[in-house]
Design a protein around this motif. Structure first.
Motif, short mmCIF file in Angstrom:
data_model
loop_
_atom_site.label_atom_id
_atom_site.label_comp_id
_atom_site.label_asym_id
_atom_site.label_seq_id
_atom_site.Cartn_x
_atom_site.Cartn_y
_atom_site.Cartn_z
N PRO A 168 0.83 -1.21 0.00
CA PRO A 168 0.00 0.00 0.00
C PRO A 168 0.86 1.26 0.00
O PRO A 168 1.86 1.34 0.74
CB PRO A 168 -0.80 -0.13 1.30
CG PRO A 168 -0.80 -1.60 1.60
CD PRO A 168 0.53 -2.10 1.14
N ALA A 169 0.50 2.22 -0.81
CA ALA A 169 1.31 3.43 -0.95
C ALA A 169 1.49 4.15 0.38
O ALA A 169 2.56 4.73 0.63
CB ALA A 169 0.65 4.36 -1.96
N GLU A 170 0.48 4.09 1.24
CA GLU A 170 0.58 4.81 2.50
C GLU A 170 1.59 4.17 3.46
O GLU A 170 2.03 4.78 4.44
CB GLU A 170 -0.78 4.92 3.19
CG GLU A 170 -1.40 3.60 3.60
CD GLU A 170 -2.25 2.97 2.51
OE1 GLU A 170 -3.06 2.07 2.85
OE2 GLU A 170 -2.11 3.39 1.33
N ARG A 171 1.98 2.92 3.15
CA ARG A 171 2.95 2.24 4.01
C ARG A 171 4.35 2.28 3.42
O ARG A 171 5.29 1.75 4.01
CB ARG A 171 2.51 0.80 4.25
CG ARG A 171 1.16 0.70 4.94
CD ARG A 171 0.75 -0.72 5.20
NE ARG A 171 1.60 -1.38 6.18
CZ ARG A 171 1.33 -2.58 6.69
NH1 ARG A 171 0.26 -3.25 6.29
NH2 ARG A 171 2.13 -3.11 7.58
N ARG A 172 4.49 2.93 2.27
CA ARG A 172 5.79 2.97 1.62
C ARG A 172 6.81 3.90 2.28
O ARG A 172 8.00 3.54 2.36
CB ARG A 172 5.60 3.38 0.14
CG ARG A 172 6.87 3.71 -0.62
CD ARG A 172 7.80 2.51 -0.72
NE ARG A 172 9.08 2.86 -1.32
CZ ARG A 172 10.13 3.31 -0.65
NH1 ARG A 172 10.06 3.51 0.66
NH2 ARG A 172 11.26 3.58 -1.28
#
Length: 218
Positions: A168-172
Motif C-alpha cells: 500500500p502506498a501509505e505504508r511505503r
C-alpha cells in the motif's frame, strides 16, 4: 598493449613518475584488498603505499588522511554490493509488472545483501565503518555515474512493490529502513553473533523465514 599505452609506459620509465590517477587508483585498490582480508581496521595509508610501491608521503598527494582513503574504499565496497544485488535481480524471471516479480526482486536484494555479508565480511564491515555512512549510502560523492547505491536499489524495489499493488502506498514512506534493519541484523548475527556456527541449511531456512516476515510486515 596499444601504441598509446607503450608510449605512456616509456614516458613513465623515463620520468620516474606514474601517469596521473594511477597512484590514486592503485591506493584505492590496495585499500580494498586490505579491507577484504582484514576489515576496515586494516586499511592504512602506509600499508597501501607499500603495496603500490610508492613512498609513504606520496599518499598525501591524493588523500588528506587515512579516513579519506577509507571513504574511497567504502565507496568501492558499496559498488561491489550493488553489483551483487544487480546479479541477483537479473535472475528474477517473473513477468514484468506482476506482484510475483516485485516480491521476488525484494527477495533478491535481501539474498544479495546476506550473500555479500557472508562471502565478503571484511568489505561488508567496511561499508559501515565510515562516520556518516548513511550520507554515502544515499549518494556517494565519488560514486558511479548513475549514483546507484545499496539503499537506492532497495528503495527502487520497494517502489516496484507499490506499483505492482503488493505494498500500500501509505505504508511505503521510509519502509527501506525497516527492511534494511531486519536484513542487516541477520547479517550481523551471522557474521559476528550466535548464528556464526549455524549449519548452512538452517541459515538458509532462517533467511526464508526472515523474508516472509518482512513481507507480512509490509
Amino acid at each position: 598493449m596499444s601504441e598509446d599505452g607503450v608510449a605512456a609506459a616509456g614516458a613513465e620509465r623515463r620520468s620516474g613518475r606514474r601517469p596521473k590517477g594511477v597512484v590514486r587508483s592503485g591506493l584505492v585498490r590496495a585499500g580494498v584488498e586490505l579491507a577484504r582480508s582484514g576489515g576496515p581496521g586494516a586499511v592504512t595509508l602506509r600499508e597501501a603505499t607499500r603495496i603500490v610501491g610508492v613512498a609513504p608521503n606520496a599518499a598525501y598527494r591524493h588523500f588528506a588522511d587515512r579516513d579519506a582513503l577509507l571513504n574511497a574504499v567504502c565507496a568501492e565496497a558499496m559498488r561491489s554490493l550493488v553489483e551483487r544485488m544487480d546479479h541477483e535481480l537479473g535472475l528474477v524471471t517473473a513477468r514484468p509488472g506482476s506482484k510475483d516479480r516485485a516480491v521476488a526482486r525484494l527477495g533478491a536484494v535481501g539474498t544479495a545483501y546476506l550473500g555479500f555479508a557472508a562471502s565478503e565480511p571484511g568489505l561488508f564491515d567496511t561499508v559501515f565503518a565510515v562516520p556518516g555512512h548513511l550520507r554515502f549510502a544515499e549518494g556517494l560523492s565519488d560514486g558511479d555515474a548513475e549514483g546507484r547505491t545499496p539503499l537506492s536499489v532497495l528503495s527502487g524495489v520497494l517502489d516496484e512493490l507499490v506499483t505492482a499493488g503488493a505494498l500500500p502506498a501509505e505504508r511505503r514512506p521510509d519502509a527501506e529502513f525497516t527492511v534494511w534493519s531486519c536484513v542487516h541484523g541477520m547479517a550481523m548475527l551471522r557474521n559476528h553473533g550466535p548464528l556464526r556456527d549455524m549449519p548452512r541449511a538452517a541459515n538458509a531456512a532462517l533467511a526464508d523465514a526472515l523474508f516472509a516476515f518482512i513481507l507480512r510486515g509490509l
